[in-house]
Write a protein that holds these residues in place. Structure first.
Motif, mmCIF file in Angstrom:
data_model
loop_
_atom_site.group_PDB
_atom_site.id
_atom_site.type_symbol
_atom_site.label_atom_id
_atom_site.label_comp_id
_atom_site.label_asym_id
_atom_site.label_seq_id
_atom_site.Cartn_x
_atom_site.Cartn_y
_atom_site.Cartn_z
ATOM 1 N N ALA A 20 15.063 12.972 -16.148
ATOM 2 C CA ALA A 20 15.228 12.531 -17.539
ATOM 3 C C ALA A 20 16.465 11.652 -17.674
ATOM 4 O O ALA A 20 16.472 10.632 -18.402
ATOM 5 N N LEU A 21 17.552 12.050 -16.950
ATOM 6 C CA LEU A 21 18.780 11.249 -17.005
ATOM 7 C C LEU A 21 18.558 9.852 -16.411
ATOM 8 O O LEU A 21 19.017 8.838 -16.941
ATOM 9 N N ILE A 22 17.822 9.846 -15.278
ATOM 10 C CA ILE A 22 17.540 8.557 -14.642
ATOM 11 C C ILE A 22 16.705 7.669 -15.565
ATOM 12 O O ILE A 22 16.975 6.460 -15.724
ATOM 13 N N ASP A 23 15.698 8.257 -16.212
ATOM 14 C CA ASP A 23 14.856 7.470 -17.143
ATOM 15 C C ASP A 23 15.692 6.936 -18.299
ATOM 16 O O ASP A 23 15.528 5.772 -18.740
ATOM 17 N N ARG A 28 18.462 2.277 -20.899
ATOM 18 C CA ARG A 28 19.686 1.651 -21.396
ATOM 19 C C ARG A 28 19.970 0.335 -20.651
ATOM 20 O O ARG A 28 20.370 -0.665 -21.249
ATOM 21 N N LEU A 29 19.762 0.356 -19.329
ATOM 22 C CA LEU A 29 19.989 -0.859 -18.551
ATOM 23 C C LEU A 29 19.031 -1.988 -18.973
ATOM 24 O O LEU A 29 19.414 -3.157 -19.062
ATOM 25 N N LEU A 30 17.753 -1.613 -19.205
ATOM 26 C CA LEU A 30 16.783 -2.615 -19.670
ATOM 27 C C LEU A 30 17.195 -3.192 -21.027
ATOM 28 O O LEU A 30 17.068 -4.400 -21.275
ATOM 29 N N ALA A 31 17.680 -2.319 -21.915
ATOM 30 C CA ALA A 31 18.129 -2.789 -23.225
ATOM 31 C C ALA A 31 19.322 -3.752 -23.085
ATOM 32 O O ALA A 31 19.415 -4.790 -23.753
ATOM 33 N N ILE A 32 20.253 -3.379 -22.164
ATOM 34 C CA ILE A 32 21.415 -4.257 -21.934
ATOM 35 C C ILE A 32 20.971 -5.600 -21.361
ATOM 36 O O ILE A 32 21.460 -6.666 -21.740
ATOM 37 N N GLU A 33 20.009 -5.560 -20.405
ATOM 38 C CA GLU A 33 19.510 -6.803 -19.819
ATOM 39 C C GLU A 33 18.835 -7.677 -20.879
ATOM 40 O O GLU A 33 19.003 -8.907 -20.898
ATOM 41 N N ASP A 34 18.086 -7.063 -21.794
ATOM 42 C CA ASP A 34 17.445 -7.823 -22.874
ATOM 43 C C ASP A 34 18.493 -8.484 -23.763
ATOM 44 O O ASP A 34 18.355 -9.654 -24.166
ATOM 45 N N ARG A 35 19.549 -7.714 -24.055
ATOM 46 C CA ARG A 35 20.600 -8.288 -24.907
ATOM 47 C C ARG A 35 21.315 -9.442 -24.192
ATOM 48 O O ARG A 35 21.650 -10.463 -24.808
#
Length: 389
Positions: A20-23, A28-35
């Motif tokens: 769950a932590l990894i997911d 969060r990383l995907l959201a940061i990459e999108d931003r």
């Protein structure tokens, strides 16, 4: 056994929490990459918009510089015209002054007379080192016959132009422009010409085309010299010719009151007045402002004169008879006094059809463009130096 089950249960629970932590971290990383991607897109767009804005500002600044220069030129032109209007008003006041202002008008007349005398007596300083004069008429070429008995044809006297212009008649407002002399000769009538309509009708046959401008005279209550721009088809300037009591300059062509001419020195005006009614007068004009720079009364008679032209500041007057015969240069006037009538050679023109209604000299080609009873003729001139007399 029971302890083993507890251990297995605890291990499974820890693995689920770790997953769950990894997911969560991946989301969060995907959201940061999108931003970050959105930031790059916005930065690129803002940079592009800034470049476009900079280009627009540069273009507008260049246009403002051009408009500023055009405004400065227009202001200079307006200043020149205002000065000319003031001079013309002074001139007209000397002609039609009110009775209560007789004393003032007399002073203005005295000023005009003094100015004319100064221009007549001053030494002329040549702008070029030209010292040529006519020796003989070397050859004659008849190009064609188009138009009426009287008219004028010429080539633009500037070096850069090869255009030919036809002024048919003595009181018209439409000239015919040919791209080259070859177009003129092979044209059926005026079919290959471009018609140029002037803002007013010309008078006589005394016009010239110089440096993409037409200079012609317009006769009314006063004589005006008009300057018309052939590039943009617009009136550039006009000025009252400041001489009283005009007369036809040539006895055999009374339609011409002022004959404009161009030579190596620039623009000249050949004219006559009642004050010097038996002889022809000459004036040097400024091509830009149309101002009179200097004036001379010559010893060349008007009687039996048919045309004239200027070469290297020397006036050549061509004479004929009322029953057209062989034209000849019988009078020469050099503004610098280097050539006299006694020393000048007697120049004859070949026998033709009638008499010249106009003769226009082209200093670039050393050719005379002649109109003779509707025929367009070229005369090739042979030259020599004035000091070789």
């Amino acid at each position: 056994m029971r302890g083993l089950v507890v251990l297995i249960t605890l291990g499974c629970f820890a693995t689920a929490q770790h997953q769950a932590l990894i997911d969560y971290l991946e989301r969060r990383l995907l959201a940061i990459e999108d931003r970050i991607s959105l930031w790059h897109e916005q930065t690129t767009r803002y940079a592009s918009e800034l470049r476009e804005l900079k280009q627009q500002m540069v273009s507008q600044l260049e246009n403002l510089d051009k408009e500023k220069e055009a405004l400065r030129v227009n202001l200079d032109s307006v200043g020149t015209r205002v000065d000319r209007v003031e001079r013309e008003l002074d001139y007209l006041e000397t002609q039609n002054g009110a009775q209560p202002c007789v004393d003032v008008d007399e002073k203005l007349i005295e000023q005009q007379v003094t100015l004319v005398q100064e221009k007549q007596n001053a030494k002329y300083f040549m702008l070029s080192d030209c010292s040529d004069m006519i020796s003989t008429v070397k050859a004659m070429k008849i190009l064609k016959r188009v138009g009426g008995q009287k008219g004028m044809w010429t080539k633009d006297t500037s070096r850069a132009s090869g255009k030919v212009y036809i002024f048919n008649g003595t009181d018209e407002d439409t000239i015919h422009e040919f791209a080259t002399a070859q177009d003129f000769t092979r044209s059926a009538g005026m079919s290959l010409s471009n018609e140029v309509k002037l803002p007013s009708a010309w008078s006589g046959m005394g016009h010239v085309v110089h440096n993409n401008y037409v200079y012609y005279s317009n006769e009314g209550e006063v004589i005006k010299v008009v300057k018309y721009n052939l590039k943009n088809n617009s009136l550039t300037d006009s000025a009252v010719f400041p001489v009283q009591d005009h007369m036809p300059v040539y006895g055999l062509n009374p339609e011409t009151v002022i004959d404009l001419a161009v030579d190596e020195e620039g623009l000249w005006a050949i004219y006559a007045t009642q004050q010097n009614e038996r002889h022809i007068s000459l004036a040097k004009m400024d091509t830009q402002s149309l101002d009179i720079e200097q004036m001379w009364d010559t010893n060349c008679p008007r009687e039996n004169a048919e045309a004239a032209f200027v070469i290297c500041s020397t006036l050549y007057v061509v004479y004929n008879t009322k029953q057209p015969g062989r034209s000849q240069v019988q009078c020469v006037f050099d503004v610098n006094g280097m050539v006299s009538n006694e020393d000048a050679p007697l120049v004859y023109f070949p026998k033709r059809y009638g008499s010249h209604s106009s003769l226009k000299y082209n200093p670039q080609e050393q050719l005379l463009y002649a109109w003779d009873d509707g025929y367009q003729i070229l005369y090739k001139l042979s030259m020599k130096k004035k000091l070789e007399l």
